[in-house]
Design an enzyme around this catalytic site. Structure first.
Site, mmCIF file in Angstrom:
data_model
loop_
_atom_site.group_PDB
_atom_site.id
_atom_site.type_symbol
_atom_site.label_atom_id
_atom_site.label_comp_id
_atom_site.label_asym_id
_atom_site.label_seq_id
_atom_site.Cartn_x
_atom_site.Cartn_y
_atom_site.Cartn_z
ATOM 1 N N GLU A 240 40.028 44.224 44.908
ATOM 2 C CA GLU A 240 38.968 43.613 44.094
ATOM 3 C C GLU A 240 38.037 44.645 43.467
ATOM 4 O O GLU A 240 37.560 45.563 44.140
ATOM 5 C CB GLU A 240 38.153 42.665 44.988
ATOM 6 C CG GLU A 240 37.090 41.867 44.273
ATOM 7 C CD GLU A 240 36.536 40.758 45.153
ATOM 8 O OE1 GLU A 240 35.373 40.370 44.947
ATOM 9 O OE2 GLU A 240 37.267 40.279 46.048
ATOM 10 N N GLU A 266 33.824 38.877 38.618
ATOM 11 C CA GLU A 266 32.515 38.541 39.177
ATOM 12 C C GLU A 266 31.387 38.941 38.231
ATOM 13 O O GLU A 266 30.336 38.309 38.212
ATOM 14 C CB GLU A 266 32.373 39.231 40.533
ATOM 15 C CG GLU A 266 31.045 39.080 41.218
ATOM 16 C CD GLU A 266 30.972 39.879 42.506
ATOM 17 O OE1 GLU A 266 29.858 40.199 42.937
ATOM 18 O OE2 GLU A 266 32.044 40.189 43.090
ATOM 19 N N HIS A 316 33.813 33.647 43.080
ATOM 20 C CA HIS A 316 33.037 34.535 43.931
ATOM 21 C C HIS A 316 31.975 33.766 44.713
ATOM 22 O O HIS A 316 31.297 32.901 44.167
ATOM 23 C CB HIS A 316 32.363 35.608 43.058
ATOM 24 C CG HIS A 316 31.267 36.349 43.755
ATOM 25 N ND1 HIS A 316 29.939 36.085 43.517
ATOM 26 C CD2 HIS A 316 31.302 37.341 44.677
ATOM 27 C CE1 HIS A 316 29.204 36.883 44.259
ATOM 28 N NE2 HIS A 316 29.994 37.660 44.976
ATOM 29 N N GLU A 336 36.276 31.359 48.399
ATOM 30 C CA GLU A 336 35.645 32.355 49.258
ATOM 31 C C GLU A 336 34.614 31.654 50.139
ATOM 32 O O GLU A 336 33.962 30.693 49.712
ATOM 33 C CB GLU A 336 34.973 33.436 48.407
ATOM 34 C CG GLU A 336 34.357 34.575 49.193
ATOM 35 C CD GLU A 336 33.912 35.727 48.300
ATOM 36 O OE1 GLU A 336 33.661 36.818 48.848
ATOM 37 O OE2 GLU A 336 33.824 35.548 47.075
#
Length: 390
Positions: A240, A266, A316, A336
Protein backbone atom coordinates in the site's frame (compact mmCIF):
# COMPACT_ATOMS: atom_id res chain seq x y z
CA UNK A 1 -37.98 19.40 2.60
CA UNK A 2 -35.45 22.24 2.59
CA UNK A 3 -32.08 22.68 4.26
CA UNK A 4 -32.28 25.45 6.85
CA UNK A 5 -28.92 25.34 8.63
CA UNK A 6 -25.44 23.85 8.33
CA UNK A 7 -23.48 23.53 11.56
CA UNK A 8 -19.78 22.66 11.47
CA UNK A 9 -17.94 21.97 14.72
CA UNK A 10 -14.32 21.08 15.42
CA UNK A 11 -13.55 18.45 18.07
CA UNK A 12 -9.91 18.47 19.18
CA UNK A 13 -8.82 15.60 21.40
CA UNK A 14 -7.28 16.58 24.74
CA UNK A 15 -7.47 13.17 26.39
CA UNK A 16 -4.83 10.48 26.74
CA UNK A 17 -2.71 9.68 23.67
CA UNK A 18 -0.08 7.02 23.06
CA UNK A 19 3.35 8.72 22.93
CA UNK A 20 5.17 8.58 19.57
CA UNK A 21 7.97 6.04 19.13
CA UNK A 22 10.79 5.89 16.54
CA UNK A 23 10.12 3.94 13.32
CA UNK A 24 6.45 3.60 14.24
CA UNK A 25 5.33 3.87 10.62
CA UNK A 26 7.13 4.91 7.44
CA UNK A 27 5.59 8.04 5.90
CA UNK A 28 6.09 10.78 3.33
CA UNK A 29 8.29 12.85 5.69
CA UNK A 30 10.89 10.08 6.03
CA UNK A 31 13.09 11.18 3.13
CA UNK A 32 13.70 14.56 4.78
CA UNK A 33 16.29 15.21 7.45
CA UNK A 34 14.21 16.15 10.43
CA UNK A 35 14.17 15.88 14.19
CA UNK A 36 11.28 14.68 16.28
CA UNK A 37 8.19 12.73 15.34
CA UNK A 38 8.10 12.26 11.56
CA UNK A 39 4.48 11.04 11.88
CA UNK A 40 3.47 14.27 13.58
CA UNK A 41 1.81 15.83 10.54
CA UNK A 42 -0.08 12.59 9.87
CA UNK A 43 -1.66 12.27 13.31
CA UNK A 44 -5.36 13.18 13.18
CA UNK A 45 -6.21 14.25 16.71
CA UNK A 46 -9.11 16.43 15.63
CA UNK A 47 -12.31 15.99 13.64
CA UNK A 48 -14.93 18.22 12.02
CA UNK A 49 -18.59 17.27 12.28
CA UNK A 50 -21.16 18.63 9.84
CA UNK A 51 -24.81 18.70 10.91
CA UNK A 52 -27.37 19.67 8.28
CA UNK A 53 -30.78 20.68 9.62
CA UNK A 54 -34.04 20.87 7.67
CA UNK A 55 -37.44 22.45 8.01
CA UNK A 56 -38.83 19.01 8.92
CA UNK A 57 -36.64 18.76 12.02
CA UNK A 58 -34.44 16.02 10.58
CA UNK A 59 -30.68 16.39 10.96
CA UNK A 60 -28.02 14.68 8.81
CA UNK A 61 -24.55 14.01 10.22
CA UNK A 62 -21.33 14.13 8.20
CA UNK A 63 -17.65 14.36 9.13
CA UNK A 64 -14.20 15.46 7.97
CA UNK A 65 -10.94 14.16 9.46
CA UNK A 66 -8.39 16.27 7.55
CA UNK A 67 -7.27 19.73 8.77
CA UNK A 68 -10.43 20.19 10.85
CA UNK A 69 -10.18 23.93 11.56
CA UNK A 70 -9.66 24.68 7.88
CA UNK A 71 -12.47 22.30 6.91
CA UNK A 72 -14.84 24.11 9.26
CA UNK A 73 -13.94 27.47 7.75
CA UNK A 74 -14.58 26.15 4.23
CA UNK A 75 -17.95 24.69 5.23
CA UNK A 76 -19.00 27.86 7.05
CA UNK A 77 -17.84 30.41 4.48
CA UNK A 78 -18.18 28.66 1.13
CA UNK A 79 -20.32 25.53 1.24
CA UNK A 80 -23.15 26.27 3.65
CA UNK A 81 -24.49 29.19 1.57
CA UNK A 82 -24.62 26.88 -1.47
CA UNK A 83 -26.88 24.28 0.15
CA UNK A 84 -29.08 26.28 2.53
CA UNK A 85 -32.58 26.64 1.08
CA UNK A 86 -32.08 23.63 -1.21
CA UNK A 87 -33.75 20.22 -1.35
CA UNK A 88 -31.25 17.61 -0.06
CA UNK A 89 -32.61 15.08 -2.55
CA UNK A 90 -31.05 17.18 -5.30
CA UNK A 91 -27.76 15.73 -4.10
CA UNK A 92 -26.08 15.58 -7.50
CA UNK A 93 -26.91 19.20 -8.20
CA UNK A 94 -25.66 20.22 -4.75
CA UNK A 95 -22.43 18.26 -5.19
CA UNK A 96 -21.77 19.84 -8.57
CA UNK A 97 -22.57 23.26 -7.14
CA UNK A 98 -20.02 22.83 -4.35
CA UNK A 99 -17.43 21.24 -6.64
CA UNK A 100 -17.66 23.76 -9.47
CA UNK A 101 -17.94 26.91 -7.36
CA UNK A 102 -14.76 26.02 -5.42
CA UNK A 103 -12.93 24.52 -8.40
CA UNK A 104 -10.17 27.16 -8.51
CA UNK A 105 -8.85 25.99 -5.13
CA UNK A 106 -10.91 23.11 -3.78
CA UNK A 107 -10.85 20.24 -6.28
CA UNK A 108 -8.29 18.21 -4.31
CA UNK A 109 -7.19 18.08 -0.70
CA UNK A 110 -8.97 19.84 2.13
CA UNK A 111 -11.48 21.61 -0.14
CA UNK A 112 -12.75 18.26 -1.39
CA UNK A 113 -12.68 16.81 2.13
CA UNK A 114 -14.96 19.65 3.28
CA UNK A 115 -17.34 18.91 0.40
CA UNK A 116 -17.26 15.27 1.50
CA UNK A 117 -18.46 16.17 4.99
CA UNK A 118 -21.44 18.08 3.64
CA UNK A 119 -22.26 15.37 1.10
CA UNK A 120 -22.15 12.59 3.72
CA UNK A 121 -24.54 14.59 5.91
CA UNK A 122 -26.92 14.97 2.93
CA UNK A 123 -26.98 11.20 2.35
CA UNK A 124 -27.55 10.57 6.06
CA UNK A 125 -30.43 13.04 5.86
CA UNK A 126 -31.96 11.35 2.82
CA UNK A 127 -31.83 7.97 4.52
CA UNK A 128 -33.53 9.34 7.62
CA UNK A 129 -36.20 11.05 5.52
CA UNK A 130 -37.02 7.77 3.75
CA UNK A 131 -36.64 5.61 6.85
CA UNK A 132 -33.98 3.53 5.10
CA UNK A 133 -30.28 2.88 5.73
CA UNK A 134 -27.99 4.63 3.26
CA UNK A 135 -26.84 1.36 1.70
CA UNK A 136 -30.45 0.70 0.66
CA UNK A 137 -30.40 3.99 -1.26
CA UNK A 138 -27.14 2.99 -2.97
CA UNK A 139 -28.20 -0.41 -4.29
CA UNK A 140 -29.03 -2.46 -1.25
CA UNK A 141 -27.40 -5.48 0.31
CA UNK A 142 -24.93 -7.24 -2.00
CA UNK A 143 -23.37 -9.30 0.81
CA UNK A 144 -24.77 -11.24 3.73
CA UNK A 145 -22.01 -9.65 5.82
CA UNK A 146 -18.89 -7.58 5.08
CA UNK A 147 -15.51 -9.35 5.45
CA UNK A 148 -13.01 -7.04 7.14
CA UNK A 149 -9.33 -7.00 7.97
CA UNK A 150 -7.74 -5.85 11.21
CA UNK A 151 -5.69 -2.74 10.52
CA UNK A 152 -3.08 -1.78 13.08
CA UNK A 153 0.22 -3.64 13.58
CA UNK A 154 2.39 -0.54 13.62
CA UNK A 155 6.13 -1.20 13.84
CA UNK A 156 7.06 -2.02 17.43
CA UNK A 157 9.33 -4.77 18.75
CA UNK A 158 8.82 -8.05 16.93
CA UNK A 159 7.46 -9.92 19.95
CA UNK A 160 4.75 -7.31 20.48
CA UNK A 161 3.82 -7.43 16.79
CA UNK A 162 3.53 -11.21 16.97
CA UNK A 163 1.33 -11.02 20.06
CA UNK A 164 -0.89 -8.45 18.38
CA UNK A 165 -1.18 -10.57 15.23
CA UNK A 166 -2.13 -13.58 17.36
CA UNK A 167 -4.86 -11.51 19.05
CA UNK A 168 -6.47 -10.86 15.66
CA UNK A 169 -6.35 -14.55 14.84
CA UNK A 170 -8.02 -15.27 18.17
CA UNK A 171 -10.81 -12.82 17.25
CA UNK A 172 -11.46 -14.68 13.99
CA UNK A 173 -9.90 -12.29 11.48
CA UNK A 174 -8.75 -13.91 8.25
CA UNK A 175 -6.78 -10.84 7.12
CA UNK A 176 -4.67 -8.13 8.73
CA UNK A 177 -2.44 -5.21 7.75
CA UNK A 178 0.96 -4.25 9.13
CA UNK A 179 3.12 -1.14 8.71
CA UNK A 180 6.77 -0.79 7.78
CA UNK A 181 9.00 1.30 10.02
CA UNK A 182 11.97 1.93 7.74
CA UNK A 183 12.67 3.54 4.39
CA UNK A 184 15.43 4.62 1.98
CA UNK A 185 17.50 6.67 4.41
CA UNK A 186 17.78 3.74 6.85
CA UNK A 187 20.09 1.78 4.55
CA UNK A 188 20.64 -2.00 4.49
CA UNK A 189 19.86 -2.31 8.20
CA UNK A 190 16.43 -0.79 7.56
CA UNK A 191 15.82 -3.21 4.69
CA UNK A 192 16.62 -6.12 7.00
CA UNK A 193 14.41 -4.71 9.77
CA UNK A 194 11.49 -4.39 7.34
CA UNK A 195 11.90 -7.96 6.13
CA UNK A 196 12.29 -9.29 9.66
CA UNK A 197 9.02 -7.68 10.74
CA UNK A 198 7.09 -9.29 7.87
CA UNK A 199 8.70 -12.65 8.58
CA UNK A 200 7.80 -12.37 12.26
CA UNK A 201 4.13 -11.74 11.52
CA UNK A 202 3.98 -14.48 8.86
CA UNK A 203 5.50 -16.89 11.37
CA UNK A 204 2.48 -16.38 13.62
CA UNK A 205 -0.34 -16.20 11.09
CA UNK A 206 0.86 -18.83 8.62
CA UNK A 207 0.19 -18.88 4.90
CA UNK A 208 -3.63 -19.06 4.95
CA UNK A 209 -4.22 -15.55 6.33
CA UNK A 210 -4.10 -12.50 4.06
CA UNK A 211 -1.35 -10.08 5.04
CA UNK A 212 -1.35 -6.53 3.70
CA UNK A 213 1.76 -4.32 3.83
CA UNK A 214 1.57 -0.54 4.32
CA UNK A 215 4.30 1.97 3.36
CA UNK A 216 2.23 5.17 3.78
CA UNK A 217 4.20 6.97 1.07
CA UNK A 218 7.45 6.45 3.01
CA UNK A 219 9.44 4.88 0.18
CA UNK A 220 10.56 6.15 -3.22
CA UNK A 221 10.50 4.41 -6.58
CA UNK A 222 14.10 3.17 -6.47
CA UNK A 223 13.76 1.76 -2.95
CA UNK A 224 10.40 0.13 -3.74
CA UNK A 225 11.88 -1.56 -6.82
CA UNK A 226 14.60 -3.06 -4.62
CA UNK A 227 12.17 -4.15 -1.91
CA UNK A 228 9.47 -5.77 -4.03
CA UNK A 229 11.46 -8.88 -5.10
CA UNK A 230 12.46 -9.43 -1.47
CA UNK A 231 8.82 -9.27 -0.33
CA UNK A 232 7.32 -11.61 -2.90
CA UNK A 233 8.09 -14.73 -0.85
CA UNK A 234 5.70 -13.49 1.85
CA UNK A 235 2.79 -13.41 -0.65
CA UNK A 236 1.19 -10.17 0.56
CA UNK A 237 -2.38 -9.36 -0.49
CA UNK A 238 -1.10 -5.93 -1.51
CA UNK A 239 1.61 -3.29 -0.94
CA UNK A 240 0.00 0.00 0.00
CA UNK A 241 1.11 3.52 -1.00
CA UNK A 242 4.78 2.73 -1.67
CA UNK A 243 5.46 6.23 -3.08
CA UNK A 244 3.91 9.67 -2.66
CA UNK A 245 0.42 10.07 -4.10
CA UNK A 246 1.43 12.41 -6.92
CA UNK A 247 3.86 9.91 -8.44
CA UNK A 248 1.23 8.16 -10.53
CA UNK A 249 3.78 6.97 -13.10
CA UNK A 250 5.78 5.46 -10.24
CA UNK A 251 2.71 3.53 -9.10
CA UNK A 252 2.13 2.33 -12.65
CA UNK A 253 5.72 1.14 -13.04
CA UNK A 254 5.63 -0.77 -9.75
CA UNK A 255 2.24 -2.29 -10.53
CA UNK A 256 3.62 -3.81 -13.74
CA UNK A 257 6.90 -4.88 -12.14
CA UNK A 258 5.76 -7.38 -9.55
CA UNK A 259 3.30 -10.12 -8.67
CA UNK A 260 2.40 -8.09 -5.56
CA UNK A 261 -0.69 -5.92 -6.20
CA UNK A 262 -0.01 -2.22 -5.61
CA UNK A 263 -2.76 -0.34 -3.79
CA UNK A 264 -3.48 3.34 -3.23
CA UNK A 265 -5.96 6.16 -3.53
CA UNK A 266 -6.28 7.22 0.09
CA UNK A 267 -4.91 10.58 -1.03
CA UNK A 268 -6.73 10.85 -4.37
CA UNK A 269 -9.95 12.76 -5.08
CA UNK A 270 -13.11 12.50 -7.24
CA UNK A 271 -13.85 10.12 -10.08
CA UNK A 272 -11.56 12.14 -12.35
CA UNK A 273 -8.52 11.32 -10.22
CA UNK A 274 -9.38 7.65 -10.07
CA UNK A 275 -10.05 7.43 -13.78
CA UNK A 276 -6.44 8.50 -14.30
CA UNK A 277 -5.16 5.85 -11.87
CA UNK A 278 -7.23 3.17 -13.57
CA UNK A 279 -6.39 4.13 -17.14
CA UNK A 280 -2.67 4.05 -16.30
CA UNK A 281 -3.10 0.68 -14.53
CA UNK A 282 -1.37 2.37 -11.60
CA UNK A 283 -3.16 0.44 -8.84
CA UNK A 284 -4.61 -3.02 -8.45
CA UNK A 285 -6.65 -2.02 -5.37
CA UNK A 286 -8.44 1.31 -4.84
CA UNK A 287 -8.54 2.73 -1.31
CA UNK A 288 -10.42 6.02 -1.29
CA UNK A 289 -11.87 7.37 1.93
CA UNK A 290 -15.42 8.65 1.52
CA UNK A 291 -14.88 11.60 3.85
CA UNK A 292 -11.98 12.78 1.67
CA UNK A 293 -12.74 11.69 -1.88
CA UNK A 294 -15.82 13.86 -2.41
CA UNK A 295 -18.38 12.10 -0.26
CA UNK A 296 -20.83 9.35 -1.13
CA UNK A 297 -21.88 11.08 -4.36
CA UNK A 298 -18.32 10.89 -5.69
CA UNK A 299 -17.52 7.47 -4.22
CA UNK A 300 -20.41 5.70 -5.91
CA UNK A 301 -19.14 6.95 -9.29
CA UNK A 302 -15.65 5.67 -8.51
CA UNK A 303 -17.13 2.28 -7.63
CA UNK A 304 -18.82 2.09 -11.04
CA UNK A 305 -15.64 3.00 -12.91
CA UNK A 306 -13.55 0.57 -10.86
CA UNK A 307 -16.01 -2.23 -11.52
CA UNK A 308 -15.62 -1.71 -15.26
CA UNK A 309 -11.83 -2.12 -14.84
CA UNK A 310 -12.25 -5.15 -12.53
CA UNK A 311 -10.24 -3.35 -9.85
CA UNK A 312 -11.54 -3.90 -6.29
CA UNK A 313 -12.41 -0.97 -4.02
CA UNK A 314 -11.50 -1.43 -0.36
CA UNK A 315 -12.04 1.96 1.33
CA UNK A 316 -9.57 3.42 3.79
CA UNK A 317 -10.24 3.48 7.54
CA UNK A 318 -13.46 1.53 7.96
CA UNK A 319 -16.13 3.85 9.46
CA UNK A 320 -19.82 3.92 8.60
CA UNK A 321 -19.67 6.12 5.51
CA UNK A 322 -17.37 3.51 3.96
CA UNK A 323 -19.27 0.46 5.21
CA UNK A 324 -22.51 1.55 3.51
CA UNK A 325 -20.72 1.87 0.18
CA UNK A 326 -18.98 -1.49 0.62
CA UNK A 327 -22.24 -3.23 1.45
CA UNK A 328 -24.01 -1.84 -1.61
CA UNK A 329 -21.56 -2.71 -4.40
CA UNK A 330 -19.86 -5.80 -5.77
CA UNK A 331 -16.87 -3.58 -6.57
CA UNK A 332 -15.97 -3.74 -2.84
CA UNK A 333 -15.12 -7.22 -1.55
CA UNK A 334 -14.13 -6.22 2.00
CA UNK A 335 -13.57 -3.38 4.47
CA UNK A 336 -10.77 -2.10 6.64
CA UNK A 337 -11.36 -2.17 10.40
CA UNK A 338 -9.36 -0.19 12.94
CA UNK A 339 -9.49 -1.93 16.33
CA UNK A 340 -10.71 0.19 19.22
CA UNK A 341 -7.78 1.28 21.38
CA UNK A 342 -6.15 4.34 22.93
CA UNK A 343 -5.73 7.33 20.62
CA UNK A 344 -2.52 6.89 18.65
CA UNK A 345 -2.65 8.02 15.02
CA UNK A 346 -6.18 9.36 15.26
CA UNK A 347 -8.40 7.01 13.29
CA UNK A 348 -9.39 5.71 16.73
CA UNK A 349 -11.10 9.05 17.48
CA UNK A 350 -14.08 7.88 15.44
CA UNK A 351 -15.08 5.63 18.35
CA UNK A 352 -14.79 8.42 20.89
CA UNK A 353 -16.69 10.98 18.81
CA UNK A 354 -19.40 8.83 17.21
CA UNK A 355 -21.46 5.84 18.21
CA UNK A 356 -23.25 3.33 16.04
CA UNK A 357 -20.36 1.50 14.33
CA UNK A 358 -20.85 -2.27 14.22
CA UNK A 359 -18.42 -4.58 15.99
CA UNK A 360 -16.79 -7.31 13.89
CA UNK A 361 -17.67 -10.90 14.73
CA UNK A 362 -15.25 -13.57 13.47
CA UNK A 363 -13.87 -11.11 10.94
CA UNK A 364 -17.23 -9.92 9.57
CA UNK A 365 -19.26 -6.71 9.95
CA UNK A 366 -22.98 -6.29 9.40
CA UNK A 367 -25.30 -3.33 8.91
CA UNK A 368 -28.86 -3.09 10.19
CA UNK A 369 -31.59 -3.13 7.51
CA UNK A 370 -33.90 -1.07 9.73
CA UNK A 371 -31.66 1.77 10.99
CA UNK A 372 -32.29 4.91 8.89
CA UNK A 373 -29.42 6.94 7.46
CA UNK A 374 -25.84 6.06 8.32
CA UNK A 375 -26.77 4.85 11.79
CA UNK A 376 -24.37 7.29 13.48
CA UNK A 377 -24.86 9.77 16.29
CA UNK A 378 -22.49 11.94 18.30
CA UNK A 379 -21.13 10.22 21.39
CA UNK A 380 -21.58 12.82 24.10
CA UNK A 381 -20.03 10.58 26.78
CA UNK A 382 -16.56 11.75 25.72
CA UNK A 383 -17.29 15.39 24.97
CA UNK A 384 -15.33 16.43 28.06
CA UNK A 385 -12.24 14.87 26.43
CA UNK A 386 -12.45 17.30 23.51
CA UNK A 387 -11.99 20.99 22.99
CA UNK A 388 -15.08 21.91 20.95
CA UNK A 389 -14.91 24.86 18.53
CA UNK A 390 -18.31 26.11 17.38
Amino acid sequence: MKITQVRARVFEWKGHTVPPTPHFCSNAMDELWDKGDSMGTFRFHGWTTVEIETDTGLVGLGNVALAPRIAKAIVDQYLAPLVIGQDPFDYEYLWQRMYRSTHAWGRKGIGMAAISGVDIAIWDLMGKALGKPVFKLLGGRTKEKIPCYASKLYRTDLKSMQEEAQSYLDQGFKAMKMRFGYGPKDGPEGVRANLDSVAAVREVIGEDIDLMLECYMGWNLEYAKRMLPKLERFQPRWLEEPVIADDIDGYAELNQLTSIPISGGEHEFTHYGFRQLLEKRAVSVIQYDTNRVGGITAARKINAIAESFSVPVIPHAGQMHNYHLTMSTLASPMSEFFPVHDVEIGNELFYYLFEGDPEPVNGFLDLDDDTPGLGLSLNERYFDQFTIIE
